[in-house]
Design a protein around this motif. Structure first.
Motif: not given
Length: 220
Positions: A15, A56, A97, A116, A119
């Motif tokens: 991240l 997140l 993040m 993660a 993402e």
């Protein structure tokens, strides 16, 4: 099947690496670029980023009620941010993040580790829409591949030996299926990500034997 030992810091590293690579690109992109379509059906670049930031934030704030991350929940989070200024969407994403990785690491069950990876793949979706070369092979590819191995086993995709000409170490993905020999795949790391994430393959070249593409998909 050999077990993969969990590295609790792996999602956080991915991240933070992605934050440092993606946010400068987003901050300098023209506002019209955020209206471009993405590989995610019906979602623009802005909406993908809103989804990423919302997910997140939920993790960072412990807002993980039943049904979270379902299609309905994701759509609601994105719709909530439709009225936000673009800068607020980007600020939330950057905060998430920066902060969510430590929360993910603190969970001993590892249940959020694959967020993660999602993402990072969504960041690839955004880069592809913006025309950035190497959309799914940028910084963090090593961490992403490590999480992909875990994801393939949790999703019980067929056992597969992947040879990646652009990486030194082959990967062993998926789980053994009785009476079925392991599949074999030769491709680049970015094509491997595209195959497992069910992203457009464009002109990607690969050699897959012993499995069908649809059997590899890790996102239902």
């Amino acid at each position: 099947m050999s077990e993969v030992v969990r590295d609790p810091k792996l999602p956080e590293r991915l991240l933070v690496t992605e934050r440092d690579a993606l946010m400068p690109l987003l901050r300098r992109a023209p506002e019209r670029a955020f209206d471009l379509p993405t590989a995610c059906p019906d979602w623009s670049v802005r909406q993908v980023l809103a989804h990423c930031g919302a997910a997140l934030t939920r993790i960072s704030h412990g807002r993980l009620e039943p049904g979270v991350f379902s299609p309905e929940s994701n759509a609601s989070d994105v719709a909530e941010r439709d009225s936000w200024p673009l800068a607020a969407v980007l600020d939330e994403l950057e905060r998430g993040m920066s902060q969510a990785g430590a929360v993910i690491a603190a969970r001993s069950d590892g249940i959020l580790d694959l967020v993660a990876l999602g993402e990072w793949i969504h960041a690839g979706d955004v880069r592809e829409s913006l025309g950035v070369p190497g959309a799914y092979s940028g910084d963090g590819i090593g961490e992403a591949l490590a999480l992909l191995v875990i994801a393939s086993r949790r999703r019980k995709t067929p056992r597969l030996h992947a040879t990646l000409p652009d990486r030194q170490t082959p990967l062993l993905l998926g789980v053994e299926i009785e009476g079925r020999p392991p599949a074999r795949l030769i491709c680049t790391a970015s094509t491997l990500i595209r195959l497992y994430a069910d992203r457009p393959l464009a002109d990607s070249h690969y050699e897959l034997t012993g499995a069908q593409e649809r059997e590899l998909h890790i996102f239902a």
